[in-house]
Design a protein around this motif. Structure first.
Motif, PDB file in Angstrom:
ATOM      1  N   GLU A 113       0.843  -1.190   0.000  1.00 40.31           N
ATOM      2  CA  GLU A 113       0.000   0.000   0.000  1.00 40.31           C
ATOM      3  C   GLU A 113       0.880   1.242   0.000  1.00 40.31           C
ATOM      4  O   GLU A 113       1.835   1.345   0.774  1.00 40.31           O
ATOM      5  CB  GLU A 113      -0.914   0.032   1.232  1.00 40.31           C
ATOM      6  CG  GLU A 113      -1.827   1.249   1.285  1.00 40.31           C
ATOM      7  CD  GLU A 113      -2.764   1.247   2.480  1.00 40.31           C
ATOM      8  OE1 GLU A 113      -3.783   0.523   2.412  1.00 40.31           O
ATOM      9  OE2 GLU A 113      -2.477   1.948   3.478  1.00 40.31           O
ATOM     10  N   LEU A 114       0.566   2.172  -0.885  1.00 41.23           N
ATOM     11  CA  LEU A 114       1.273   3.437  -1.012  1.00 41.23           C
ATOM     12  C   LEU A 114       0.425   4.530  -0.397  1.00 41.23           C
ATOM     13  O   LEU A 114      -0.742   4.708  -0.755  1.00 41.23           O
ATOM     14  CB  LEU A 114       1.544   3.754  -2.487  1.00 41.23           C
ATOM     15  CG  LEU A 114       2.103   5.140  -2.805  1.00 41.23           C
ATOM     16  CD1 LEU A 114       3.519   5.289  -2.244  1.00 41.23           C
ATOM     17  CD2 LEU A 114       2.092   5.393  -4.308  1.00 41.23           C
ATOM     18  N   ALA A 115       0.995   5.264   0.560  1.00 43.31           N
ATOM     19  CA  ALA A 115       0.281   6.364   1.203  1.00 43.31           C
ATOM     20  C   ALA A 115       0.596   7.671   0.478  1.00 43.31           C
ATOM     21  O   ALA A 115       1.757   7.996   0.227  1.00 43.31           O
ATOM     22  CB  ALA A 115       0.681   6.471   2.673  1.00 43.31           C
ATOM     23  N   LEU A 116      -0.453   8.434   0.146  1.00 44.44           N
ATOM     24  CA  LEU A 116      -0.327   9.743  -0.500  1.00 44.44           C
ATOM     25  C   LEU A 116      -1.168  10.754   0.251  1.00 44.44           C
ATOM     26  O   LEU A 116      -2.076  10.390   1.015  1.00 44.44           O
ATOM     27  CB  LEU A 116      -0.798   9.669  -1.959  1.00 44.44           C
ATOM     28  CG  LEU A 116       0.048   8.870  -2.959  1.00 44.44           C
ATOM     29  CD1 LEU A 116      -0.626   8.901  -4.330  1.00 44.44           C
ATOM     30  CD2 LEU A 116       1.459   9.416  -3.047  1.00 44.44           C
ATOM     31  N   PRO A 117      -0.900  12.029   0.014  1.00 42.95           N
ATOM     32  CA  PRO A 117      -1.787  13.056   0.588  1.00 42.95           C
ATOM     33  C   PRO A 117      -3.204  12.908   0.053  1.00 42.95           C
ATOM     34  O   PRO A 117      -3.449  12.256  -0.965  1.00 42.95           O
ATOM     35  CB  PRO A 117      -1.151  14.367   0.119  1.00 42.95           C
ATOM     36  CG  PRO A 117       0.248  14.018  -0.236  1.00 42.95           C
ATOM     37  CD  PRO A 117       0.227  12.598  -0.709  1.00 42.95           C
ATOM     38  N   GLU A 118      -4.130  13.542   0.718  1.00 47.16           N
ATOM     39  CA  GLU A 118      -5.531  13.455   0.326  1.00 47.16           C
ATOM     40  C   GLU A 118      -5.743  13.833  -1.132  1.00 47.16           C
ATOM     41  O   GLU A 118      -6.597  13.282  -1.822  1.00 47.16           O
ATOM     42  CB  GLU A 118      -6.372  14.379   1.226  1.00 47.16           C
ATOM     43  CG  GLU A 118      -7.878  14.168   1.094  1.00 47.16           C
ATOM     44  CD  GLU A 118      -8.360  12.923   1.824  1.00 47.16           C
ATOM     45  OE1 GLU A 118      -9.341  12.321   1.366  1.00 47.16           O
ATOM     46  OE2 GLU A 118      -7.749  12.549   2.854  1.00 47.16           O
ATOM     47  N   SER A 119      -4.944  14.753  -1.619  1.00 46.81           N
ATOM     48  CA  SER A 119      -5.090  15.242  -2.993  1.00 46.81           C
ATOM     49  C   SER A 119      -4.312  14.406  -3.993  1.00 46.81           C
ATOM     50  O   SER A 119      -4.278  14.713  -5.182  1.00 46.81           O
ATOM     51  CB  SER A 119      -4.622  16.684  -3.089  1.00 46.81           C
ATOM     52  OG  SER A 119      -3.255  16.785  -2.676  1.00 46.81           O
ATOM     53  N   GLY A 120      -3.659  13.339  -3.541  1.00 46.04           N
ATOM     54  CA  GLY A 120      -2.855  12.514  -4.445  1.00 46.04           C
ATOM     55  C   GLY A 120      -1.455  13.056  -4.570  1.00 46.04           C
ATOM     56  O   GLY A 120      -0.960  13.788  -3.709  1.00 46.04           O
ATOM     57  N   GLY A 121      -0.780  12.687  -5.676  1.00 49.30           N
ATOM     58  CA  GLY A 121       0.581  13.164  -5.859  1.00 49.30           C
ATOM     59  C   GLY A 121       1.281  12.447  -6.988  1.00 49.30           C
ATOM     60  O   GLY A 121       0.755  11.511  -7.599  1.00 49.30           O
ATOM     61  N   ALA A 122       2.494  12.900  -7.285  1.00 49.56           N
ATOM     62  CA  ALA A 122       3.311  12.298  -8.332  1.00 49.56           C
ATOM     63  C   ALA A 122       4.082  11.116  -7.759  1.00 49.56           C
ATOM     64  O   ALA A 122       4.618  11.187  -6.642  1.00 49.56           O
ATOM     65  CB  ALA A 122       4.265  13.327  -8.912  1.00 49.56           C
ATOM     66  N   VAL A 123       4.146  10.039  -8.522  1.00 50.44           N
ATOM     67  CA  VAL A 123       4.842   8.848  -8.074  1.00 50.44           C
ATOM     68  C   VAL A 123       5.749   8.355  -9.194  1.00 50.44           C
ATOM     69  O   VAL A 123       5.510   8.597 -10.379  1.00 50.44           O
ATOM     70  CB  VAL A 123       3.857   7.728  -7.669  1.00 50.44           C
ATOM     71  CG1 VAL A 123       3.012   8.160  -6.481  1.00 50.44           C
ATOM     72  CG2 VAL A 123       2.969   7.318  -8.838  1.00 50.44           C
ATOM     73  N   HIS A 124       6.801   7.647  -8.783  1.00 47.87           N
ATOM     74  CA  HIS A 124       7.748   7.091  -9.745  1.00 47.87           C
ATOM     75  C   HIS A 124       7.332   5.656 -10.071  1.00 47.87           C
ATOM     76  O   HIS A 124       7.306   4.791  -9.198  1.00 47.87           O
ATOM     77  CB  HIS A 124       9.162   7.123  -9.172  1.00 47.87           C
ATOM     78  CG  HIS A 124      10.199   6.618 -10.136  1.00 47.87           C
ATOM     79  ND1 HIS A 124      11.394   6.107  -9.723  1.00 47.87           N
ATOM     80  CD2 HIS A 124      10.207   6.528 -11.497  1.00 47.87           C
ATOM     81  CE1 HIS A 124      12.108   5.733 -10.774  1.00 47.87           C
ATOM     82  NE2 HIS A 124      11.394   5.979 -11.868  1.00 47.87           N
ATOM     83  N   ILE A 125       7.032   5.423 -11.328  1.00 49.44           N
ATOM     84  CA  ILE A 125       6.582   4.121 -11.804  1.00 49.44           C
ATOM     85  C   ILE A 125       7.707   3.471 -12.595  1.00 49.44           C
ATOM     86  O   ILE A 125       8.293   4.092 -13.489  1.00 49.44           O
ATOM     87  CB  ILE A 125       5.348   4.252 -12.713  1.00 49.44           C
ATOM     88  CG1 ILE A 125       4.223   5.005 -12.013  1.00 49.44           C
ATOM     89  CG2 ILE A 125       4.893   2.874 -13.193  1.00 49.44           C
ATOM     90  CD1 ILE A 125       3.571   4.264 -10.909  1.00 49.44           C
ATOM     91  N   LYS A 126       7.995   2.220 -12.284  1.00 51.12           N
ATOM     92  CA  LYS A 126       8.922   1.435 -13.100  1.00 51.12           C
ATOM     93  C   LYS A 126       8.233   0.120 -13.444  1.00 51.12           C
ATOM     94  O   LYS A 126       7.755  -0.593 -12.552  1.00 51.12           O
ATOM     95  CB  LYS A 126      10.230   1.159 -12.349  1.00 51.12           C
ATOM     96  CG  LYS A 126      11.092   2.388 -12.107  1.00 51.12           C
ATOM     97  CD  LYS A 126      12.398   2.014 -11.418  1.00 51.12           C
ATOM     98  CE  LYS A 126      13.308   1.233 -12.350  1.00 51.12           C
ATOM     99  NZ  LYS A 126      14.641   0.981 -11.732  1.00 51.12           N
ATOM    100  N   ALA A 127       8.164  -0.152 -14.730  1.00 51.52           N
ATOM    101  CA  ALA A 127       7.533  -1.402 -15.176  1.00 51.52           C
ATOM    102  C   ALA A 127       8.304  -1.926 -16.372  1.00 51.52           C
ATOM    103  O   ALA A 127       8.772  -1.162 -17.214  1.00 51.52           O
ATOM    104  CB  ALA A 127       6.080  -1.172 -15.550  1.00 51.52           C
ATOM    105  N   SER A 128       8.446  -3.216 -16.426  1.00 56.10           N
ATOM    106  CA  SER A 128       9.076  -3.840 -17.587  1.00 56.10           C
ATOM    107  C   SER A 128       8.361  -5.139 -17.895  1.00 56.10           C
ATOM    108  O   SER A 128       7.814  -5.802 -17.005  1.00 56.10           O
ATOM    109  CB  SER A 128      10.562  -4.092 -17.346  1.00 56.10           C
ATOM    110  OG  SER A 128      10.738  -5.093 -16.365  1.00 56.10           O
ATOM    111  N   ALA A 129       8.364  -5.486 -19.173  1.00 56.44           N
ATOM    112  CA  ALA A 129       7.830  -6.761 -19.633  1.00 56.44           C
ATOM    113  C   ALA A 129       8.816  -7.334 -20.632  1.00 56.44           C
ATOM    114  O   ALA A 129       9.222  -6.653 -21.574  1.00 56.44           O
ATOM    115  CB  ALA A 129       6.462  -6.585 -20.279  1.00 56.44           C
ATOM    116  N   SER A 130       9.224  -8.569 -20.411  1.00 52.48           N
ATOM    117  CA  SER A 130      10.119  -9.246 -21.351  1.00 52.48           C
ATOM    118  C   SER A 130       9.492 -10.568 -21.739  1.00 52.48           C
ATOM    119  O   SER A 130       8.786 -11.199 -20.945  1.00 52.48           O
ATOM    120  CB  SER A 130      11.497  -9.468 -20.724  1.00 52.48           C
ATOM    121  OG  SER A 130      11.403 -10.312 -19.590  1.00 52.48           O
ATOM    122  N   CYS A 131       9.745 -10.987 -22.971  1.00 48.28           N
ATOM    123  CA  CYS A 131       9.082 -12.196 -23.454  1.00 48.28           C
ATOM    124  C   CYS A 131       9.888 -12.787 -24.599  1.00 48.28           C
ATOM    125  O   CYS A 131      10.486 -12.057 -25.403  1.00 48.28           O
ATOM    126  CB  CYS A 131       7.668 -11.850 -23.931  1.00 48.28           C
ATOM    127  SG  CYS A 131       6.636 -13.290 -24.313  1.00 48.28           S
TER     128      CYS A 131
END
Length: 855
Positions: free
Chosen positions: A697-715
Motif C-alpha cells: 500500500e502506497l500512502a499519499l496526501p488526500e489530494s494525491g501526488g506524483a509517483v515514480h513508476i517502473k515497469a518492464s515486460a520481457s518475453c
C-alpha cells in the motif's frame, strides 16, 4: 498368371459343419460361426462350400488320406483349416480340457500335406498344432507360422464408438471387423485375448518351385486329432502373402485434393490411415517470431497420403488405378498402370535415436516439450507418445499436447525413438524463462545419439519468484509432475472434482503434497468445488480431510436432484481453516456468489486469464477492475483449467514472490495472500511504484501526488504494448516500434495519481499461443494499492452493479434452487444479504434513495 486361384474341394468334402461327431464341445460350438461362401482373409480370396443340406468340410478324424486336385503352378498353397481342441498327447500334468480354450499340446503332429507336381516329384510339409494349423478357439495362442483369419482393421479414435469401445478405439487398430457404431463390443475379445466366435487358421505352404505345375495335394492325417479343411487358394508371388513389410507413408499425387476423396484399397496389406499432409515451408517455420506455442493451419495446400503396411506382392488400388507395392517400396516411387496416379514413399530410411535435452546453465538434462517434423511436415513423436494427439475432453491425459495443428511430447530430459534420416525439424519449449528453439538438424544413417541445448533468458527463481498453475484436471500426479517440470512450473495444483456422477482424481487426494513431488516441482491435489449457478471455487493446499461435497445443487456440476447444501463461501472458510487457499477459478464465471465472496473477504485470489483479445479489455478483466475500484483487494493468479491434451500446463500461470523463503506450497500460498503476484501467458513482469511491489500500500496526501513508476515486460515472443492502469484507466503506455513487436518494453516515469485507488501493469502481444482456444501472450500484475489521506476508493455506480448481481443470487435461491432444508437455505442466503449490506454501508445514499437493502 493370376495372383490368386481358388482350388475347388469338389467331391472331397465329406462332413457337415452341423455334425458334431468328430469335435470336442468347444470346437463343435464354434464351427457353425465360421465365415462361409466367398471370403477374403488377409487379402487372399477363398471359396468355401456354402453350408446347406450337404457336406461343406473336408474332415479327417483318423489316419486316413485324401487327394485334392490343383492343376496349376504357383508359389504358395494357402489353406483355411482348423483342428480339434482335443489333443492325444499333452505336457505332463496338463489337462486336455481347461475351461478356457487353450492349447495344451503345441507342436503335436496332426498331418502331412504332400504336394505332388506334374513331373512326379513331391514336397512334404508336416502340419503341427499351433504351427501350421490351430484350434478354432484359442486364448492369446496364435499360430507360430499361421494366422487367424481375422485380419487387421483401423478404427478412428475420434469415433463414432460402439458401446463399451471408447478405450479400445483409442488404440486405432483392432483384429477383425470393428463392431458397428451403436452396437456393443464383445467384452471378451476387445483386447484380442480370446476369440469366442472362432477362427479359420490361414496357412501359406511355400512351394519349392513356383514354375512347376502342381497336380494335387495329398492330405495324410495322423489320427492324433481331427482336422478340417474349408478352402484352398493357390497364390503366385515372390513372398509369403501373410508377411507384411514395415509401415510406410505413401504420398499420392493425382488421386484427389483431399485424403477423404481418395478411394484406396490394398489386397495383401492394411491401409493404416488416410490423411492430408499440409504444405510445410521449413524456412518460414524456422523464421517465425513465435516458437514453441503451436500454429494455426493457415496454409490450405495439402496432399493426400496413406500409411501402408503390406506384402511386397501387394497391389494398391487408388481410384481404380493399380500400383504394384513391391516396385514402389524398392525404388521409392511408382506410377499407376494407367499413368493417372504417382505414388512416393516418404522418409523410408529411419534410425533409432537416444536423445537428451540439456539446460545450458547446469549442463544437466531438463524436462521439456518436444516436436520433431520431417521435411514433408509429418510429426515424428518420441517413442511412447501418440502420432495423433487426442484433444477431446477427458479422453487423453497422457504426456502429449496439441497446440493448434502442432503436436508435442513431454519428456523428462531424455527420449528415444525413430527419426527419419536426413533433414529433420525440431522444436523444443520449456515455459517462459527458456528460449524456445526451432532448428533444422541432419540425422545421419545409423546415428544413435542426439543432444539439444536449451538456453535460459531469465532465472526468476533465483530472484525469489516461483511459478504455479492454480487449476488443472484429470492428469495423474506423476504425469502432472512431468508436464509441470517440462513447462518450468514449480507448483501444479491438480484438482479433484465432481461432474454429475463422474468423480475425477479423488483417489489422488492426500493430506499434503503428492508423493510425485520433488524439490523444485510440487504436485498438490486439491479440489474444485462447484455449483452451476452460484460459482466455482478452487481449494488449494489444504491439510486434513477433503472439503466435501465437491458439487451441489444439481447438473451439470452435481447430479440430478442434488440439493443446495453449501455455498462457495462456506467451502472457502473451511479450506482456510485447513491452512489452504481459496481461489476463484475462471473468474468471474459462473457469475453470482463470486461477488459476495470477494466483498466478504472469503477468497485469496482470482484467476485472471481472459487473454483472448490483444487489448486485454475483456469482461473478466474489467469485472476484476470493478471490484478493485470498489475497494475490494484481491490479487490476480493464473491457471489453465487444463481438461484436455489441447491445454498446456502453465500456459497461463501465476508468478508469486516468496523472496528468500524455501519453495513450498505454504510459502507460495503466503505470497498469493499478500498479493505479490502476476498472471501471465508469456511475458515476465517487473513492477514497482515508489519502490513498492504488488500487494503493498502506497500512502499519499488526500489530494494525491506524483509517483515514480517502473515497469518492464520481457518475453521470448514479441510483445506490442506495456500499459499502466490506474482505477481501470490506462494512464501510461509503451508501444513497440512497428508491427513486429519487441522482446522487452519498459516504462520508467513520474505519473500523477489524483487520489485513492489501485495501480497495476499489464502487457500484451498481438501474437497468440494456440491453446484449446487462441490466447494472446499477455500478463497482468496484481495492484499496488493507493491510499490518499483517509479516503478509500469506492465507485458508487459500480457498487449498485455489485448489489444487483448479488440480489439476483438471492432471488435464484428463493425461486429456483433445490433446497436441502430451511436452515441451510437461510444460511446460504445470509451470505448474499450480508455482502449486500456490506456494500450498502459504503454507498453515499442521497435523498433516501439508494440501492435496495435485502434482509
Amino acid at each position: 498368371m493370376p495372383k490368386f486361384k481358388p482350388v475347388p474341394l469338389g467331391s472331397t468334402v465329406n462332413a457337415a459343419r452341423s455334425d458334431p461327431r468328430h469335435w470336442g464341445p468347444k470346437t463343435a460350438g464354434a464351427i457353425a460361426k465360421l465365415p462361409k461362401g466367398a471370403q477374403k482373409f488377409w487379402g487372399i480370396p477363398f471359396e468355401f462350400v456354402t453350408p446347406g443340406s450337404g457336406n461343406d468340410l473336408l474332415v479327417l478324424a483318423d489316419d486316413s488320406s485324401v487327394e485334392i486336385a490343383v492343376g496349376a503352378a504357383g508359389s504358395h498353397l494357402v489353406f483355411a483349416h482348423f483342428c480339434d481342441e482335443k489333443a492325444s498327447t499333452t505336457v505332463a500334468g496338463q489337462s486336455a480340457d481347461y475351461l478356457n480354450p487353450v492349447i495344451t499340446a503345441p507342436g503335436e503332429h496332426l498331418a502331412d500335406y504332400v504336394v505332388v507336381f506334374e513331373d512326379g516329384s513331391e514336397h512334404r510339409q508336416r502340419i503341427r498344432r499351433r504351427f501350421e494349423i490351430n484350434q478354432v478357439q484359442t486364448r492369446m495362442q496364435s499360430g507360430f507360422t499361421s494366422r487367424q483369419h481375422q485380419d487387421l482393421s483401423t478404427v478412428p479414435f475420434r469415433g463414432p464408438y460402439p458401446d463399451n469401445a471408447w478405450g479400445r478405439w483409442q488404440t486405432g487398430v483392432m483384429v477383425g471387423d470393428p463392431p458397428v457404431s451403436g452396437r456393443t463390443a464383445a467384452r471378451d475379445d476387445r483386447h484380442g485375448r480370446a476369440n469366442p466366435a472362432g477362427s479359420w487358421t490361414i496357412y501359406a505352404l511355400e512351394l519349392p518351385d513356383s514354375s512347376k505345375k502342381v497336380t494335387n495335394v495329398r492330405i495324410e492325417a495322423t489320427g492324433a486329432a481331427a482336422i478340417a479343411i474349408g478352402a484352398i487358394t493357390l497364390f503366385n508371388g515372390q513372398n509369403n502373402p501373410l508377411r507384411h513389410l514395415p509401415l510406410e507413408t505413401i504420398e499420392l499425387e493425382g488421386a484427389g485434393t483431399s485424403a477423404d476423396e481418395i478411394e484406396v484399397d490394398v489386397d495383401l496389406g492394411v491401409i493404416a490411415r488416410k490423411r492430408n499432409i499440409q504444405h510445410f515451408d521449413g524456412t518460414k517455420w524456422l523464421n517465425s517470431p513465435v516458437k514453441g506455442w503451436g500454429e494455426a493451419p493457415d496454409d490450405p495446400e495439402h496432399i493426400g497420403s496413406i500409411d501402408l503396411a503390406a506384402s511386397a506382392d501387394a497391389t494398391l488400388l487408388v481410384n481404380g488405378s493399380d500400383i504394384e507395392v513391391g516396385p514402389l517400396l524398392e525404388s521409392g516411387e511408382a506410377v499407376s498402370n494407367d499413368g493417372k496416379v504417382k505414388a512416393r514413399v516418404l522418409t523410408s530410411q529411419r534410425t533409432w535415436v537416444h536423445g537428451r535435452i540439456i539446460d545450458s546453465s547446469t549442463g544437466k538434462p531438463t524436462a521439456a516439450r518436444i516436436h520433431f517434423r520431417s521435411p514433408d511436415g509429418r510429426y515424428f513423436p518420441p517413442y511412447g507418445h501418440t502420432h495423433e494427439v487426442n484433444d477431446n475432453w477427458f479422453e487423453d491425459y497422457g504426456a502429449d499436447l496439441l497446440l493448434g495443428d502442432t503436436q508435442y511430447a513431454y519428456v523428462d530430459g531424455t527420449f528415444q525413438g525413430e527419426l527419419p534420416v536426413g533433414d529433420v525439424y525440431i522444436e523444443v519449449s520449456k515455459g517462459f524463462e527458456f528460449e524456445p528453439i526451432r532448428q533444422k538438424l541432419n540425422i545421419k544413417p545409423g546415428q544413435r545419439e542426439l543432444e539439444i541445448t536449451l538456453d535460459r533468458n531469465s532465472n526468476l527463481r533465483e530472484a525469489g519468484w516461483v511459478t504455479a498453475d492454480t487449476h488443472t484436471h484429470f492428469l495423474t500426479p506423476e504425469t502432472a509432475h512431468l508436464e509441470a517440470a517440462a513447462e518450468d512450473v514449480n507448483i501444479i495444483n491438480l484438482l479433484a472434482a465432481q461432474w454429475g456422477d463422474l468423480y475425477t482424481n479423488v483417489g489422488d487426494l492426500t493430506d499434503g503434497a503428492s508423493g510425485s513431488s520433488t524439490a523444485e516441482t510440487i504436485v498438490w491435489v486439491g479440489t474444485e468445488n462447484r455449483q452451476h449457478f452460484m460459482g466455482h471455487i478452487s481449494l488449494l493446499g489444504a491439510t486434513g480431510s477433503p472439503v466435501f461435497p465437491m458439487s451441489t445443487s444439481g447438473p451439470t456440476e452435481g447430479y440430478i436432484g442434488d440439493p443446495t447444501v453449501r455455498a462457495m463461501s462456506d467451502w472457502a472458510d473451511e479450506v482456510r481453516e485447513k491452512d489452504g487457499l481459496a481461489i476463484v477459478p475462471h473468474f468471474p464465471f459462473p457469475h453470482s456468489e463470486v461477488i459476495a465472496e470477494v466483498v466478504l473477504g472469503k477468497v485469496d485470489g482470482l484467476e485472471i486469464r481472459d487473454f483472448h483479445v490483444p487489448t486485454m479489455d475483456t469482461f473478466a478483466v474489467h469485472e476484476w477492475y470493478r471490484l478493485l475500484s470498489c475497494g475490494y483487494r484481491v490479487p490476480a493468479v493464473g491457471g489453465t483449467d487444463k481438461m484436455s491434451a489441447g491445454m498446456p500446463v502453465g500456459g497461463v500461470r501465476t508468478y508469486a514472490f516468496i523472496g528468500d523463503r524455501e519453495l513450498s506450497h505454504q510459502s507460495w500460498s503466503d505470497a498469493v495472500r499478500a498479493g505479490r503476484t502476476y498472471t501471465t501467458s508469456g511475458p515476465l513482469m517487473d513492477f514497482t511504484v515508489e519502490g513498492l511491489r504488488p500487494g503493498d500500500e502506497l500512502a499519499l496526501p488526500e489530494s494525491g501526488g506524483a509517483v515514480h513508476i517502473k515497469a518492464s515486460a520481457s518475453c521470448a515472443m514479441p510483445i506490442h504494448r506495456l500499459e499502466i492502469v490506474f482505477n481501470g484507466k490506462v494512464i501510461a503506455e509503451e508501444l513497440s516500434g512497428g508491427n513486429k513487436g519487441e522482446n522487452i518494453l519498459v516504462i520508467d516515469e513520474q505519473l500523477d495519481l489524483p487520489g485513492s485507488g489501485w495501480i497495476a501493469a499489464r502487457a500484451v502481444s498481438d501474437h497468440v499461443a494456440w491453446h484449446v482456444w487462441p490466447v494472446h501472450f499477455a500478463a497482468h500484475t496484481s495492484p499496488v494499492y493507493v491510499k490518499a489521506g483517509r479516503t478509500d476508493v469506492f465507485d458508487a455506480a459500480l457498487g449498485e452493479y455489485l448489489i444487483t448481481t448479488m440480489q439476483g443470487g438471492v432471488e435464484w435461491l428463493d425461486t429456483l434452487a433445490t433446497r436441502a432444508d430451511d436452515e441451510r437455505h437461510a444460511s446460504i442466503r445470509k451470505i448474499f444479504t450480508d455482502a449486500i449490506d456490506s456494500v450498502n454501508r459504503k454507498m453515499p445514499h442521497r435523498h433516501g434513495d439508494g440501492p435496495l437493502h435485502t434482509h
